[in-house]
Design a protein around this motif. Structure first.
Motif, PDB file in Angstrom:
ATOM      1  N   LEU A 113      27.535 -36.497  17.279  1.00  8.65           N
ATOM      2  CA  LEU A 113      26.184 -35.956  17.180  1.00  8.65           C
ATOM      3  C   LEU A 113      25.996 -34.927  18.294  1.00  8.65           C
ATOM      4  O   LEU A 113      26.273 -35.222  19.450  1.00  8.65           O
ATOM      5  CB  LEU A 113      25.176 -37.096  17.330  1.00  8.65           C
ATOM      6  CG  LEU A 113      23.702 -36.787  17.233  1.00  8.65           C
ATOM      7  CD1 LEU A 113      23.340 -36.336  15.827  1.00  8.65           C
ATOM      8  CD2 LEU A 113      22.888 -38.021  17.595  1.00  8.65           C
ATOM      9  N   PHE A 152      26.372 -39.959  19.351  1.00  7.74           N
ATOM     10  CA  PHE A 152      27.076 -40.456  18.172  1.00  7.74           C
ATOM     11  C   PHE A 152      26.126 -41.216  17.251  1.00  7.74           C
ATOM     12  O   PHE A 152      25.038 -41.610  17.643  1.00  7.74           O
ATOM     13  CB  PHE A 152      28.222 -41.387  18.588  1.00  7.74           C
ATOM     14  CG  PHE A 152      27.746 -42.637  19.278  1.00  7.74           C
ATOM     15  CD1 PHE A 152      27.409 -43.771  18.558  1.00  7.74           C
ATOM     16  CD2 PHE A 152      27.624 -42.673  20.663  1.00  7.74           C
ATOM     17  CE1 PHE A 152      26.959 -44.912  19.196  1.00  7.74           C
ATOM     18  CE2 PHE A 152      27.181 -43.811  21.316  1.00  7.74           C
ATOM     19  CZ  PHE A 152      26.850 -44.929  20.578  1.00  7.74           C
ATOM     20  N   ASN A 153      26.591 -41.410  16.057  1.00 10.48           N
ATOM     21  CA  ASN A 153      26.041 -42.378  15.127  1.00 10.48           C
ATOM     22  C   ASN A 153      27.245 -43.180  14.643  1.00 10.48           C
ATOM     23  O   ASN A 153      28.385 -42.817  14.942  1.00 10.48           O
ATOM     24  CB  ASN A 153      25.299 -41.715  13.976  1.00 10.48           C
ATOM     25  CG  ASN A 153      24.356 -42.672  13.274  1.00 10.48           C
ATOM     26  OD1 ASN A 153      24.279 -43.856  13.591  1.00 10.48           O
ATOM     27  ND2 ASN A 153      23.626 -42.165  12.312  1.00 10.48           N
ATOM     28  N   ASP A 187      16.273 -38.862  15.629  1.00  9.75           N
ATOM     29  CA  ASP A 187      16.408 -38.529  14.207  1.00  9.75           C
ATOM     30  C   ASP A 187      15.687 -37.210  13.989  1.00  9.75           C
ATOM     31  O   ASP A 187      14.491 -37.111  14.253  1.00  9.75           O
ATOM     32  CB  ASP A 187      15.779 -39.632  13.359  1.00  9.75           C
ATOM     33  CG  ASP A 187      16.020 -39.463  11.868  1.00  9.75           C
ATOM     34  OD1 ASP A 187      16.342 -38.348  11.422  1.00  9.75           O
ATOM     35  OD2 ASP A 187      15.865 -40.462  11.143  1.00  9.75           O
ATOM     36  N   LYS A 245      20.549 -35.492  10.889  1.00  7.49           N
ATOM     37  CA  LYS A 245      21.154 -35.748  12.197  1.00  7.49           C
ATOM     38  C   LYS A 245      20.387 -36.868  12.879  1.00  7.49           C
ATOM     39  O   LYS A 245      19.235 -36.685  13.267  1.00  7.49           O
ATOM     40  CB  LYS A 245      21.072 -34.499  13.080  1.00  7.49           C
ATOM     41  CG  LYS A 245      22.189 -33.522  12.902  1.00  7.49           C
ATOM     42  CD  LYS A 245      21.903 -32.296  13.730  1.00  7.49           C
ATOM     43  CE  LYS A 245      22.869 -32.115  14.838  1.00  7.49           C
ATOM     44  NZ  LYS A 245      22.657 -30.848  15.564  1.00  7.49           N
ATOM     45  N   LYS A 246      21.026 -38.017  12.988  1.00  8.66           N
ATOM     46  CA  LYS A 246      20.386 -39.110  13.714  1.00  8.66           C
ATOM     47  C   LYS A 246      21.449 -39.937  14.402  1.00  8.66           C
ATOM     48  O   LYS A 246      22.609 -39.950  13.990  1.00  8.66           O
ATOM     49  CB  LYS A 246      19.520 -39.961  12.805  1.00  8.66           C
ATOM     50  CG  LYS A 246      20.245 -40.774  11.770  1.00  8.66           C
ATOM     51  CD  LYS A 246      19.251 -41.565  10.961  1.00  8.66           C
ATOM     52  CE  LYS A 246      19.961 -42.502  10.001  1.00  8.66           C
ATOM     53  NZ  LYS A 246      19.036 -43.363   9.313  1.00  8.66           N
ATOM     54  N   GLY A 247      21.056 -40.582  15.479  1.00  6.18           N
ATOM     55  CA  GLY A 247      21.996 -41.406  16.217  1.00  6.18           C
ATOM     56  C   GLY A 247      21.510 -41.653  17.627  1.00  6.18           C
ATOM     57  O   GLY A 247      20.309 -41.770  17.863  1.00  6.18           O
ATOM     58  N   THR A 287      25.350 -34.499  23.671  1.00  2.19           N
ATOM     59  CA  THR A 287      26.216 -35.051  22.638  1.00  2.19           C
ATOM     60  C   THR A 287      26.091 -36.561  22.630  1.00  2.19           C
ATOM     61  O   THR A 287      25.906 -37.192  23.667  1.00  2.19           O
ATOM     62  CB  THR A 287      27.694 -34.657  22.849  1.00  2.19           C
ATOM     63  OG1 THR A 287      28.156 -35.237  24.063  1.00  2.19           O
ATOM     64  CG2 THR A 287      27.855 -33.152  22.891  1.00  2.19           C
TER      65      THR A 287
END
Length: 190
Positions: free
Chosen positions: A144, A82-83, A169, A174-176, A80
Motif C-alpha cells: 500500500l 500493507f493490506n 481506506d 486502496k485500504k490497509g 507505505t
C-alpha cells in the motif's frame, strides 16, 4: 466528502429513532456505512445512516459499537504500508499475524517480510521505518503506497487500541495499514 462510520461489533439498525421501533437490519463488524447526522430523541442519541437507495435507518449512539471515520490528507512525502488477505478460512487477529523481524521459525512456516515506512522530508532524512515478518502460508500481503496530499479515511483509533498502525481506506480500492507515526491532517482541521 462523505461521512462514514466503521462498525466495531454487531449493531441493530432501527426504522425510526425510537428503541421500540422495528429493527430493519443488523450491521456486521468492519462495515463502513454512510451517515448523515446525529439526532437526540427521548434522552437517547442516534446516528442517522444511509442504507441502499436513499433509505435511512438509525443506530443507537453507543461509543463501543462504531468508530466515526475522519477524512484526512497525507502530509508526509510518502507513506507505505500493507493490506492482507487470508489464504484459508482461518482468520487470526492482526496482532498475531505480524512479528518482529527474526522471531518466526523458518522451519515451521514460509517466512516473508513487509516494510512499512513514512518519509516526512527526504532532504533532511526524516523517516520512520518498521520491518515485520509474517507466515506467507497463511496470508498474502498487498503493498500500500500513499503520496503527499493523498486523501483517505482514517478508520480506526490507534491510540485507544494501543496499535502501531492506523487503518486507512480511500474508498477507491486502496485500504490497509500505515504506521501510527504517519503525518496527516484531518480535513476539518484545514
Amino acid at each position: 466528502m462523505d461521512k462514514f462510520l466503521r462498525i466495531l461489533k454487531p449493531v441493530k439498525v432501527y426504522a425510526k429513532h425510537e428503541s421500540k421501533s422495528r429493527i430493519i437490519k443488523e450491521l456486521a463488524p468492519d462495515e463502513l456505512i454512510l451517515f448523515n447526522r446525529e439526532k437526540r430523541r427521548n434522552q437517547q442519541n442516534w446516528m442517522e445512516i444511509y442504507l441502499e437507495k436513499d433509505k435511512v435507518g438509525y443506530l443507537k449512539k453507543d461509543s463501543d459499537t462504531f468508530f466515526r471515520c475522519s477524512f484526512a490528507s497525507l502530509n508526509d512525502e510518502i507513506s507505505t504500508g500493507f493490506n492482507y488477505e487470508f489464504k484459508s478460512k482461518h482468520t487470526p487477529e492482526l496482532d498475531t499475524l505480524f512479528h518482529q523481524r527474526g522471531t518466526l521459525n523458518k522451519e515451521q512456516c514460509t517466512v516473508a517480510t513487509v516494510e512499512m515506512k513514512t518519509v516526512d522530508d527526504s532532504d533532511k532524512k526524516k523517516t520512520a521505518q518498521l520491518e515485520l515478518e509474517y507466515n506467507a502460508d497463511i496470508i498474502t500481503v498487498i503493498p500500500l503506497i500513499f503520496t503527499k496530499e493523498s486523501e483517505f479515511y482514517v478508520t480506526n483509533d490507534a491510540e485507544t487500541n494501543n496499535s502501531l498502525f492506523i487503518e486507512v481506506d480511500n474508498r477507491l480500492g486502496k485500504k490497509g495499514y500505515l504506521l501510527k507515526t504517519t503525518n496527516y491532517t484531518y480535513s476539518e482541521d484545514k
